[in-house]
Scaffold this motif. Structure first.
Motif, PDB file in Angstrom:
ATOM      1  N   LEU A 222      30.848  13.220  14.949  1.00 21.77           N
ATOM      2  CA  LEU A 222      30.646  11.998  14.060  1.00 21.77           C
ATOM      3  C   LEU A 222      30.635  11.960  12.673  1.00 21.77           C
ATOM      4  O   LEU A 222      30.857  10.910  11.903  1.00 21.77           O
ATOM      5  N   ASP A 223      29.307  12.527  12.159  1.00 17.62           N
ATOM      6  CA  ASP A 223      28.601  12.976  11.089  1.00 17.62           C
ATOM      7  C   ASP A 223      29.116  14.356   9.745  1.00 17.62           C
ATOM      8  O   ASP A 223      29.066  14.906  10.468  1.00 17.62           O
ATOM      9  N   PRO A 224      30.261  13.252   8.791  1.00 21.50           N
ATOM     10  CA  PRO A 224      30.432  14.247   8.099  1.00 21.50           C
ATOM     11  C   PRO A 224      29.571  15.347   7.661  1.00 21.50           C
ATOM     12  O   PRO A 224      29.988  16.827   7.289  1.00 21.50           O
ATOM     13  N   LYS A 225      28.479  14.571   7.648  1.00 11.98           N
ATOM     14  CA  LYS A 225      27.517  15.927   6.177  1.00 11.98           C
ATOM     15  C   LYS A 225      26.996  16.269   7.090  1.00 11.98           C
ATOM     16  O   LYS A 225      26.430  17.308   6.261  1.00 11.98           O
TER      17      LYS A 225
ATOM     18  N   PRO B  64      36.310  -1.505  14.183  1.00 16.50           N
ATOM     19  CA  PRO B  64      36.663  -0.040  14.147  1.00 16.50           C
ATOM     20  C   PRO B  64      35.847   0.576  13.033  1.00 16.50           C
ATOM     21  O   PRO B  64      35.817   1.786  13.458  1.00 16.50           O
ATOM     22  N   ASN B  65      35.759  -0.062  12.391  1.00 20.45           N
ATOM     23  CA  ASN B  65      34.920   1.060  10.713  1.00 20.45           C
ATOM     24  C   ASN B  65      33.444   1.226  10.950  1.00 20.45           C
ATOM     25  O   ASN B  65      32.642   1.807  10.749  1.00 20.45           O
ATOM     26  N   CYS B  66      32.855  -0.025  12.133  1.00 17.03           N
ATOM     27  CA  CYS B  66      31.362  -0.240  11.436  1.00 17.03           C
ATOM     28  C   CYS B  66      31.432   0.788  14.070  1.00 17.03           C
ATOM     29  O   CYS B  66      29.524   1.052  13.701  1.00 17.03           O
ATOM     30  N   LEU B  67      32.549   0.786  14.621  1.00 20.19           N
ATOM     31  CA  LEU B  67      31.588   0.658  15.982  1.00 20.19           C
ATOM     32  C   LEU B  67      31.107   2.538  16.297  1.00 20.19           C
ATOM     33  O   LEU B  67      30.038   2.957  16.960  1.00 20.19           O
TER      34      LEU B  67
ATOM     35  N   ARG C 196      44.609  12.808  10.464  1.00 28.30           N
ATOM     36  CA  ARG C 196      43.762  12.776  11.397  1.00 28.30           C
ATOM     37  C   ARG C 196      43.064  11.097  10.907  1.00 28.30           C
ATOM     38  O   ARG C 196      42.071  11.665   9.642  1.00 28.30           O
ATOM     39  N   GLY C 197      42.255  10.406  11.918  1.00 34.17           N
ATOM     40  CA  GLY C 197      42.112   9.935  11.676  1.00 34.17           C
ATOM     41  C   GLY C 197      40.384   9.926  11.755  1.00 34.17           C
ATOM     42  O   GLY C 197      39.670  11.358  12.190  1.00 34.17           O
ATOM     43  N   LEU C 198      39.309   9.490  12.206  1.00 30.53           N
ATOM     44  CA  LEU C 198      37.851   9.714  11.950  1.00 30.53           C
ATOM     45  C   LEU C 198      37.570   9.903  13.566  1.00 30.53           C
ATOM     46  O   LEU C 198      36.929  11.302  13.786  1.00 30.53           O
TER      47      LEU C 198
END
Lengths: 310, 307
Positions: free
Chosen positions: A305-308, A224-227, A25-27
Motif C-alpha cells: 500500500l505504501d508507494p514509497k 475510502p482514502n483514509c482507510l 487502477r486505484g490504490l
C-alpha cells in the motif's frame, strides 16, 4: 508484470479498486498486483485460512474430547495416540490446542473490530472537525495511552470479574472490552492524521464547493482514502491482540475455564514446565505461528500500500 | 526552549489527573468488599471496618476521595496499606530493581537492535538483511512469556547454563530477564534502524561524504548514524516507560522482586492505595520520558527548533 487478463481484472475489481481494462487502477488495485507476486503474502494467507478452518470446524481436525481429563494419563509425553501428549489434568494437548483456536481467534477478531470502529470514528471526526472536539478527544486518548497496557488490563479485569463467575460469553466479552478500551487511541491517532491530510486535498475542497454535507464528505470522500493505514494497523493488531489475550490468560486474569484458549492452556502448563514442557510448548507454537501469519500479512499489505517502499 | 517545556508540563497535568483518576475509580469504585477475608476465618468487626472506611475516606463521594488522595500525593505522602505498611517504603524497596531491569533491557535492546539494523540496512537485500528480517518477524510474533519460559526451560533447566531464577538484583544478575524483556522491542528497533539507514544511504550528504574520500566507518558512524538514529532514540525513550509497566510477566517468570509482582499481588488483594500509588508512578515516568525524548530531538537535530 504480465499483461492484464480477464482473471486479473476480476481480481482487481474484487480487491475494491473497481478498475476495469484500460482504466487506471486505484490504490487497492495497485496493491493487489503488488501482493499477488509475493510468496510471503501467500504463505500468511495459507496459514490464516488453515487457522480459520480449525476455528470454525475443530471437529474435523481433532477427534479426542478436549474437556476429558483423566488423571491416569497425567503429563504423559507425546505418543502416537496423543500427538502432543497430555497435560497435568490429563487433557489431550492436541485436542485442546485445536479447540482453543476458536476462543483465541475470536478475542483477537472482536477486539480488532472494536478498536478499528471506535478509533476510526473518533479519529475521522477529530481530524475533520478539528477545534475543541479534536482537543478534547486527543487529550482523552492521551489518558488511555498513558496507562501501561498489561497493568490497565489487569486492573479492569480483576475489578469487573469479581461481580460473578459468568459463562463463556461474559468471560470472553470482558477480555475483548479491556483490550479494546486500552488500544483504541492508536487507531484513532492513525485515522486522525490520515483525515487531517485528506481534508486539505483538492477533492475534499471540490466536494465542499459543490455543496456536499459534512456527512457525505466524511463517508463518501474521506473514509475510502483514509482507510488504508488503519487496515494495515488492524492486520498487525489482530496478531498482537491474540498475543495479548494469551498474556492476560497467562497471568490468570484473562480467559479461564470453561473457555479453552491457547493462553488458558499455557497458564495451566506453566507451573509444570519442568516435568511436562510439551504441554506449554505446543500451544505456544500454535500461538506464535498464528501471530506470525498476521504480522507477515500486515507487513506485506503495508509494503504493497505504501508507494514509497516499492 | 524554556517556554516549550513549560507548555508541555502544563499539558501533562490534565493527562496525569485523567489517568490517575481512571485507575483510582477502577480500583475503588468497583463492587466487592475489600475487607472480605482480611480478618481470618471470621467477619471483620464492625469497628474495624468503620475505622478503615474513615481512614481511607471510603464514605466520601468518589471525586472527594480522589481529591484527598491527590492532595496527599502532592505532599509526597503515598498513604498506607490496610495493614499499615507505608506504600512509599514498599515502592522504595522494589522500584530500584525494576528500574535496573528496565535499564539493562534498554541497553541490550539498543546494542543488538541498532547493530542488527545497521548491518541489514547497509546490505540491502543480501543474506544478512534477510536473516535480520526473518528473525525480527519471529521475535515480534513470540509473546514475552513464551520467550521467557523457553529461555528458562532450555538454558536454565535443561542445559544448566544460567540459573532458572535470578540470584540477586545487581545489574549482571538481571541480564537474562533483561534480554527476555527486550526481545520484542529489539525487533522493532532493528526494523526502525534498518528503514532509517537504507533511506539515508541514498541521501546527498552521504554521497558527498564518500566523494570527499572519507572512510566508510566515518561516513556510517558519524554522518549517517547521527541522522538516522533520531526516530530510534524516540522509540527507545518511550520504551523505558513501557518496560517498567510491562515487566510483570518477566518478573514473574524469573522471580525478580520488582514492582510488577507487587502490583499484581496488590491488585489481587484489593490494596487500592498500593495499586494507585504504583500506577501513578509509572504514568509519571511515562510522561516524563516522552517529554525528555522530545527535548532530545533538538539536541540531536539542531534544525528542529521549539517555539
Amino acid at each position: 508484470m504480465s499483461d492484464p487478463t480477464s482473471a486479473t481484472s476480476e481480481a482487481v475489481a474484487e480487491a475494491g479498486g473497481g478498475a476495469t481494462l484500460g482504466k487506471p487502477r486505484g490504490l487497492m488495485g495497485d496493491a493487489w498486483r503488488e501482493l499477488r507476486v509475493r510468496p510471503l503474502f501467500w504463505i500468511s494467507i495459507a496459514i490464516i485460512t488453515l487457522v480459520l478452518l480449525i476455528a470454525i470446524f475443530p471437529g474435523l481436525f481433532a477427534h479426542a474430547d478436549p474437556n476429558l481429563g483423566m488423571l491416569s494419563r497425567s503429563r504423559k509425553p507425546p505418543s502416537g495416540e496423543a500427538w502432543f501428549g497430555y497435560d497435568q489434568q490429563g487433557y489431550d494437548v492436541y485436542a485442546r490446542a485445536i479447540y482453543g483456536t476458536r476462543a483465541s481467534l475470536l478475542v483477537g477478531l472482536l477486539a480488532t473490530i472494536g478498536v478499528v470502529i471506535l478509533g476510526s470514528v473518533l479519529g475521522i471526526l477529530s481530524g475533520f472537525y478539528g477545534g475543541w472536539l479534536d482537543a478534547v478527544l486527543s487529550r482523552v486518548s492521551d489518558i488511555f495511552v498513558g496507562i501501561p497496557f498489561v497493568l490497565g488490563a489487569i486492573v479492569i479485569l480483576t475489578s469487573l470479574n469479581t461481580a460473578g463467575q459468568g459463562g463463556a460469553v461474559r468471560i470472553i466479552s470482558l477480555v475483548v472490552l479491556s483490550i479494546a478500551a486500552l488500544s483504541w487511541p492508536v487507531a484513532m491517532r492513525i485515522m486522525r492524521s490520515a483525515a487531517i491530510t485528506a481534508k486539505q486535498q483538492d477533492y475534499v475542497k471540490a466536494a465542499r464547493a459543490l455543496g456536499a454535507s459534512p456527512t457525505r464528505i466524511i463517508v463518501r470522500h474521506m473514509l475510502p482514502n483514509c482507510l488504508a493505514p488503519v487496515l494495515v494497523y488492524s492486520t498487525i493488531a489482530l496478531g498482537a491482540f491474540i498475543g495479548a489475550e494469551a498474556t492476560l490468560s497467562y497471568l490468570g486474569v484473562g480467559l479461564r475455564n470453561p473457555v479453552v484458549s491457547w493462553g488458558v492452556m499455557i497458564n495451566d502448563a506453566k507451573d509444570y514446565i519442568r516435568v511436562a514442557p510439551h504441554a506449554l510448548l505446543f500451544p505456544s507454537a500454535f500461538l506464535t505461528v498464528t501471530v506470525l501469519a498476521f504480522v507477515m500479512l500486515g507487513d506485506a499489505v503495508r509494503e504493497a500500500l505504501d508507494p514509497k517502499l516499492r | 526552549m524554556g517556554r516549550y517545556v513549560l507548555r508541555r508540563l502544563l499539558q501533562m497535568i490534565p493527562v496525569f489527573l485523567g489517568t490517575t483518576f481512571l485507575i483510582y475509580a477502577l480500583v475503588w469504585a468497583v463492587p466487592g468488599d475489600p475487607f472480605a477475608g482480611k480478618c481470618g476465618e471470621r467477619e471483620c468487626p464492625e469497628q474495624y471496618v468503620q475505622a478503615m472506611r474513615a481512614q481511607f475516606n471510603m464514605d466520601d463521594p468518589l471525586l472527594v476521595q480522589y481529591g484527598k488522595y491527590i492532595l496527599n500525593l502532592l505532599q509526597g505522602d503515598f498513604g498506607k496499606t490496610f495493614s499499615g505498611t507505608e506504600v512509599a517504603d514498599r515502592i522504595a524497596a522494589t522500584f530500584p530493581v525494576t528500574v535496573r531491569l528496565a535499564i539493562v533491557a534498554l541497553i541490550i535492546e539498543a546494542i543488538i537492535g541498532i547493530s542488527a539494523g545497521i548491518v541489514s540496512g547497509l546490505r540491502n537485500r543480501g543474506f544478512l538483511d534477510s536473516l535480520v528480517l526473518v528473525s525480527t518477524l519471529f521475535l515480534i510474533s513470540i509473546p514475552v512469556f513464551v520467550t521467557g519460559s523457553v529461555v528458562q526451560l532450555v538454558f536454565g533447566i535443561q542445559l544448566g547454563w544460567i540459573s532458572p531464577t535470578i540470584k540477586g538484583t545487581g545489574f549482571t544478575d538481571l541480564i537474562v530477564p533483561g534480554f527476555v524483556l527486550a526481545s520484542l522491542s529489539m525487533a522493532y528497533v532493528a526494523r526502525l534502524t534498518r528503514a532509517s539507514i537504507s533511506e539515508s544511504r541514498r541521501a546527498d550528504y552521504v554521497r558527498t561524504a564518500f566523494a570527499k574520500g572519507l572512510p566508510q566507518s566515518r561516513v556510517v558512524g558519524v554522518h549517517m548514524l547521527r541522522n538516522s538514529l533520531i526516530p530510534v532514540i524516540t522509540f527507545l525513550g518511550t520504551d523505558l516507560g513501557a518496560f517498567m509497566g510491562g515487566a510483570i510477566v518477566t518478573e514473574g517468570i524469573f522471580n525478580v522482586p520488582g514492582i510488577g509482582g507487587l502490583i499484581y499481588k496488590s491488585i489481587q488483594t484489593k490494596e487500592g492505595v498500593m495499586v494507585t500509588g504504583l500506577v501513578t508512578l509509572l504514568v509519571l515516568v511515562y510522561l516524563l520520558m516522552t517529554l525528555l525524548v522530545d527535548m532530545l530531538y533538538a539536541v540531536l537535530d539542531p534544525r528542529i527548533r521549539y517555539e
